[in-house]
Write a protein that holds these residues in place. Structure first.
Motif, PDB file in Angstrom:
ATOM      1  N   THR A  71     -10.441   1.362   0.055  1.00  8.88           N
ATOM      2  CA  THR A  71     -11.119   2.504   0.676  1.00  8.88           C
ATOM      3  C   THR A  71     -12.625   2.282   0.667  1.00  8.88           C
ATOM      4  OG1 THR A  71      -9.365   3.961  -0.134  1.00  8.88           O
ATOM      5  CG2 THR A  71     -11.399   5.007   0.612  1.00  8.88           C
ATOM      6  N   VAL A  72     -13.262   2.511   1.797  1.00  8.77           N
ATOM      7  CA  VAL A  72     -14.712   2.335   1.914  1.00  8.77           C
ATOM      8  C   VAL A  72     -15.432   3.379   1.064  1.00  8.77           C
ATOM      9  CG1 VAL A  72     -16.687   2.360   3.492  1.00  8.77           C
ATOM     10  CG2 VAL A  72     -14.500   1.377   4.245  1.00  8.77           C
ATOM     11  N   PHE A  82     -17.186   1.840  10.581  1.00 10.21           N
ATOM     12  CA  PHE A  82     -16.487   2.508   9.484  1.00 10.21           C
ATOM     13  C   PHE A  82     -17.409   3.501   8.787  1.00 10.21           C
ATOM     14  CE2 PHE A  82     -14.589  -1.683  10.017  1.00 10.21           C
ATOM     15  CZ  PHE A  82     -13.250  -1.363  10.138  1.00 10.21           C
ATOM     16  N   ALA A  83     -16.779   4.399   8.015  1.00  9.55           N
ATOM     17  CA  ALA A  83     -17.520   5.393   7.239  1.00  9.55           C
ATOM     18  C   ALA A  83     -16.848   5.528   5.880  1.00  9.55           C
ATOM     19  CB  ALA A  83     -17.512   6.745   7.960  1.00  9.55           C
ATOM     20  N   GLY A  85     -14.640   6.662   2.986  1.00 11.81           N
ATOM     21  CA  GLY A  85     -13.344   7.322   3.053  1.00 11.81           C
ATOM     22  C   GLY A  85     -12.337   6.609   3.931  1.00 11.81           C
ATOM     23  N   ASP A  86     -12.806   5.710   4.809  1.00 10.43           N
ATOM     24  CA  ASP A  86     -11.883   4.971   5.669  1.00 10.43           C
ATOM     25  C   ASP A  86     -11.068   3.974   4.844  1.00 10.43           C
ATOM     26  OD1 ASP A  86     -12.759   6.271   7.918  1.00 10.43           O
ATOM     27  OD2 ASP A  86     -14.100   4.670   8.582  1.00 10.43           O
ATOM     28  N   GLU A  87      -9.801   3.845   5.184  1.00 11.37           N
ATOM     29  CA  GLU A  87      -8.935   2.860   4.536  1.00 11.37           C
ATOM     30  C   GLU A  87      -8.922   1.595   5.380  1.00 11.37           C
ATOM     31  OE1 GLU A  87      -5.181   4.821   4.051  1.00 11.37           O
ATOM     32  OE2 GLU A  87      -5.897   6.049   2.373  1.00 11.37           O
ATOM     33  N   VAL A  88      -9.154   0.438   4.725  1.00 12.58           N
ATOM     34  CA  VAL A  88      -9.343  -0.809   5.451  1.00 12.58           C
ATOM     35  C   VAL A  88      -8.509  -1.939   4.822  1.00 12.58           C
ATOM     36  CG1 VAL A  88     -11.666  -0.191   6.221  1.00 12.58           C
ATOM     37  CG2 VAL A  88     -11.360  -1.387   4.027  1.00 12.58           C
ATOM     38  N   GLU A 108     -18.260  -5.619   7.929  1.00  9.95           N
ATOM     39  CA  GLU A 108     -17.422  -4.746   8.758  1.00  9.95           C
ATOM     40  C   GLU A 108     -16.794  -5.485   9.938  1.00  9.95           C
ATOM     41  OE1 GLU A 108     -19.260  -1.788  11.179  1.00  9.95           O
ATOM     42  OE2 GLU A 108     -21.099  -2.946  11.499  1.00  9.95           O
ATOM     43  N   THR A 111     -13.280  -6.815   9.337  1.00 15.12           N
ATOM     44  CA  THR A 111     -12.479  -5.797   8.646  1.00 15.12           C
ATOM     45  C   THR A 111     -11.685  -4.991   9.660  1.00 15.12           C
ATOM     46  OG1 THR A 111     -14.197  -5.655   6.954  1.00 15.12           O
ATOM     47  CG2 THR A 111     -12.609  -3.858   7.035  1.00 15.12           C
ATOM     48  N   ARG A 113      -8.897  -1.466  10.240  1.00 13.61           N
ATOM     49  CA  ARG A 113      -8.397  -0.213   9.670  1.00 13.61           C
ATOM     50  C   ARG A 113      -6.976  -0.421   9.164  1.00 13.61           C
ATOM     51  NH1 ARG A 113     -11.601   4.094  10.569  1.00 13.61           N
ATOM     52  NH2 ARG A 113     -13.240   3.815  12.130  1.00 13.61           N
ATOM     53  N   LYS A 114      -6.726  -0.014   7.940  1.00  8.00           N
ATOM     54  CA  LYS A 114      -5.382  -0.151   7.383  1.00  8.00           C
ATOM     55  C   LYS A 114      -4.393   0.681   8.195  1.00  8.00           C
ATOM     56  CE  LYS A 114      -3.810   2.184   3.817  1.00  8.00           C
ATOM     57  NZ  LYS A 114      -2.512   2.668   4.372  1.00  8.00           N
TER      58      LYS A 114
END
Length: 231
Positions: A71-72, A82-83, A85-88, A108, A111, A113-114
């Motif tokens: 998680t970012v 990304f910000a 809270g984003d899951e990656v 980024e 990377t 997004r999960k």
């Protein structure tokens, strides 16, 4: 300066040595403009980790790991994708500290997004295997949706092979896939992933393949080539 717990090595030792892997608190570098600070939830182990640990100088302490999901927590000044809270998930970079850390910096631009349908552990198992399978099929072999012929995947039930079968099933509808597997359970796994035919690579591989493809195969992938060149 933030610190984080990391797992790596200080000497190139065999896996049987208790000091081949150690845990150490390390300092985190400052975020670069395109960096994400990720709280790592899961990592996976790949053959390249073993090769790095055995052959790359530690230069004091080298952190292992490529694949990760998490998680970012923070973002660099130029981050746009990304910000917090984003899951990656991602495969990391060989020229930066590895992913075996509680907190990890990653660019980024490498990377993703999960997927919401995957757990962190499932997502962390994908990057290197999926990249290898994709680049083999579409960059190296240059297959397309219009390709016709037969693809032989040796060691098809391993990480890369399994992803390759799934990709071929969806994206290469006119390619017939022959997958090798060492027993009935693994053969069923390969067929479930889309292989049209399976053979046992512990038996006479050439004879089995030629029975299914009398004129030979058009493309061959093997995850383990040692001793198989003549075949």
């Amino acid at each position: 300066m933030k610190t984080t717990t990391a797992i790596g090595y200080t000497q190139n030792l065999p896996a049987t040595d208790p000091k081949s892997l150690i845990s150490q608190e390390i300092e985190l570098p400052e975020l670069g403009p395109h960096d994400l600070l990720v709280a790592v939830e899961a990592v996976s182990v790949n053959p390249v980790d073993m090769k790095v640990r055995l052959g790359t100088p530690a230069d004091g302490f080298k952190v292992l790991g490529f694949d990760a999901a998490g998680t970012v927590q923070e973002v660099g000044s130029a981050v746009t994708l990304f910000a917090p809270g984003d899951e990656v998930y991602y495969a990391g970079s060989i020229d930066r500290p590895g992913t075996n850390q509680r907190l990890h910096l990653v660019d980024e631009r490498i990377t993703g997004r999960k997927p919401a349908t995957l757990s962190f552990a499932e997502a962390a198992a994908l990057p290197l295997t999926a990249i290898t399978a994709w680049e083999t099929l579409f960059d190296r072999l240059q297959l397309t949706e219009q390709s016709t012929g037969t693809l032989l995947v040796v060691g098809a039930t391993g990480g890369v092979g399994s992803i390759m079968l799934a990709l071929a099933e969806v994206l290469l509808p006119q390619v017939t896939v022959i997958a090798t597997a060492s027993d009935d359970e693994r053969a069923a796994w390969a067929r479930d992933l889309g292989a049209e035919n399976t053979v046992n690579h512990h038996e006479d591989l050439a004879t089995q393949v030629l029975t299914l493809a009398p004129h030979g195969v058009d493309w061959l992938f093997t995850a383990h080539s040692e001793g198989q060149l003549e075949t």
